[in-house]
Design a protein around this motif. Structure first.
Motif, PDB file in Angstrom:
ATOM      1  N   ILE A   6       0.822  -1.219   0.000  1.00  0.00           N
ATOM      2  CA  ILE A   6       0.000   0.000   0.000  1.00  0.00           C
ATOM      3  C   ILE A   6       0.852   1.264   0.000  1.00  0.00           C
ATOM      4  O   ILE A   6       0.607   2.197  -0.756  1.00  0.00           O
ATOM      5  CB  ILE A   6      -0.942  -0.027   1.225  1.00  0.00           C
ATOM      6  N   SER A   7       1.861   1.296   0.871  1.00  0.00           N
ATOM      7  CA  SER A   7       2.686   2.508   0.981  1.00  0.00           C
ATOM      8  C   SER A   7       3.484   2.760  -0.295  1.00  0.00           C
ATOM      9  O   SER A   7       3.651   3.905  -0.726  1.00  0.00           O
ATOM     10  CB  SER A   7       3.634   2.387   2.178  1.00  0.00           C
ATOM     11  N   GLU A   8       3.956   1.692  -0.923  1.00  0.00           N
ATOM     12  CA  GLU A   8       4.723   1.835  -2.164  1.00  0.00           C
ATOM     13  C   GLU A   8       3.851   2.421  -3.268  1.00  0.00           C
ATOM     14  O   GLU A   8       4.268   3.313  -4.010  1.00  0.00           O
ATOM     15  CB  GLU A   8       5.268   0.474  -2.586  1.00  0.00           C
ATOM     16  N   LEU A  47       4.452   6.127  -4.861  1.00  0.00           N
ATOM     17  CA  LEU A  47       4.764   6.192  -6.285  1.00  0.00           C
ATOM     18  C   LEU A  47       3.808   7.111  -7.018  1.00  0.00           C
ATOM     19  O   LEU A  47       4.211   7.900  -7.877  1.00  0.00           O
ATOM     20  CB  LEU A  47       4.707   4.782  -6.884  1.00  0.00           C
ATOM     21  N   ARG A  48       2.516   7.023  -6.676  1.00  0.00           N
ATOM     22  CA  ARG A  48       1.512   7.785  -7.418  1.00  0.00           C
ATOM     23  C   ARG A  48       1.249   9.173  -6.845  1.00  0.00           C
ATOM     24  O   ARG A  48       0.935  10.105  -7.570  1.00  0.00           O
ATOM     25  CB  ARG A  48       0.196   6.991  -7.464  1.00  0.00           C
ATOM     26  N   TYR A  49       1.378   9.329  -5.509  1.00  0.00           N
ATOM     27  CA  TYR A  49       0.977  10.587  -4.876  1.00  0.00           C
ATOM     28  C   TYR A  49       2.092  11.247  -4.065  1.00  0.00           C
ATOM     29  O   TYR A  49       1.889  12.307  -3.494  1.00  0.00           O
ATOM     30  CB  TYR A  49      -0.245  10.361  -3.976  1.00  0.00           C
ATOM     31  N   GLY A  50       3.268  10.610  -4.002  1.00  0.00           N
ATOM     32  CA  GLY A  50       4.385  11.174  -3.264  1.00  0.00           C
ATOM     33  C   GLY A  50       4.213  11.130  -1.761  1.00  0.00           C
ATOM     34  O   GLY A  50       4.931  11.794  -1.028  1.00  0.00           O
ATOM     35  N   ASN A  51       3.271  10.353  -1.281  1.00  0.00           N
ATOM     36  CA  ASN A  51       2.976  10.269   0.151  1.00  0.00           C
ATOM     37  C   ASN A  51       2.563   8.841   0.477  1.00  0.00           C
ATOM     38  O   ASN A  51       1.489   8.395   0.057  1.00  0.00           O
ATOM     39  CB  ASN A  51       1.851  11.247   0.521  1.00  0.00           C
ATOM     40  N   GLU A  52       3.399   8.110   1.207  1.00  0.00           N
ATOM     41  CA  GLU A  52       3.089   6.707   1.490  1.00  0.00           C
ATOM     42  C   GLU A  52       1.858   6.537   2.382  1.00  0.00           C
ATOM     43  O   GLU A  52       1.278   5.463   2.453  1.00  0.00           O
ATOM     44  CB  GLU A  52       4.292   6.000   2.119  1.00  0.00           C
TER      45      GLU A  52
END
Length: 311
Positions: A183-185, A189-194
């Motif tokens: 989930i964090s990755e 990757l998509r939003y810059g916030n894990e």
């Protein structure tokens, strides 16, 4: 070419086309589609998808995107969050006048699957694997060509479930399969916030294990199955941190591990839907502060609600 095709295309064994896939979820669907229809595509396969295709199809020859697009009039793609492979293939193929189809493999983040750096780029056709997915895609991509194509991976699972032998459980015993997701990755990757969705995978697992008693019954085993894109040792901390009969899974097939369990737990993984198909109890364990589970299937219980009712 897109102006000439108004109805859903049909791919025949004699057709020349390319399959483009990176993530495991999309690869499960596309590999099942190829196998069930006895197709012979050119393969552009990277990442976790390679193992999925080779498990089902056998040894495959993989070529670069440019070569595949030069040699074929049609691309059939998955949709990845870990990679730009499919997005880049769509952009290049459309620029060369080739026809493109994307097969959705989940029920979340549809628009994000076709967006990079603020640019949304859609294929000529979008295929949805079930009526719920089609309704969702129709709403998001109004006016675009969205078609229903029955999920071939689920069809494979139903066939195999008819042959699978479920392990008998003693009444009151819990054999749990915990399905992991990076989930964090994905969020970073998509939003810059894990923590974009309010939680990370380690928190979800700890929340579940700390509240496992609300499931009722005696815990016989908890098998933690890492996601195909995760390292096999990522969750080893749980073996010593908690006094529960925990083991790390992933060596057997997903269906085998589901058959050995009577409760399937995860956050919002497609594997949880396979659990429903197998008539198992399925629980979403997204912790407090996290977003609501977006899987639309009514049979999925929410751990937070179970905890609230247990208190």
């Amino acid at each position: 070419m897109s102006d000439l095709i108004q109805s859903k295309i049909t791919i025949k064994p004699s057709d020349r086309f390319a399959v483009v896939s990176h993530d495991a979820g999309g690869a499960e669907i596309l590999s099942s589609y190829v196998r069930r229809h006895a197709l012979n595509p050119i393969y552009v396969i990277e990442g976790p998808a390679r193992k999925v295709f080779e498990r089902k199809i056998g040894s495959i020859e993989v070529v670069p995107i440019q070569q595949a697009i030069d040699q074929t009039p049609l691309l059939l793609c998955g949709t990845s969050w870990q990679s730009d492979l499919e997005f880049d293939a769509l952009v290049l193929a459309r620029s060369m006048g080739k026809y493109t189809v994307s097969f959705l493999d989940h029920w979340v983040n549809y628009r994000e699957r076709f967006t990079r750096n603020g640019e949304t780029f859609l294929p000529d056709q979008i295929w949805a694997g079930d009526p719920t997915a089609k309704v969702m895609a129709d709403k998001l991509f109004s006016g675009h060509s969205v078609f229903l194509e029955e999920n071939p991976y689920f069809l494979d699972m139903l066939d195999e479930l008819g042959l699978a032998e479920n392990v008998l459980q003693k009444e009151g015993e819990l054999s749990v399969l915990y399905i992991c997701e990076p989930i964090s990755e994905h969020a970073k990757l998509r939003y810059g916030n894990e923590r974009y969705w309010g939680y990370v995978e380690e928190e979800a697992l700890r929340y579940f294990l700390s509240k496992i008693s609300v499931l009722g019954g005696m815990v016989k085993s908890v098998r933690i199955r890492p996601h195909p894109s995760e390292g096999p040792n990522k969750y080893n901390w749980a073996l010593s941190e908690l006094s529960l009969p925990i083991e790390i899974g992933g060596e057997d097939t997903l269906l085998s591990e589901i058959a050995m369990s009577n409760v399937i737990v995860g956050c919002e993984s497609m594997a949880m839907v396979i659990g429903l198909l197998a008539k198992k109890r399925v629980v979403s364990c997204i912790p407090p502060g996290g977003r609501e589970c977006v899987l639309p299937h009514l049979g999925i219980e929410r751990l937070q609600k179970l905890v609230s009712n247990f208190s």
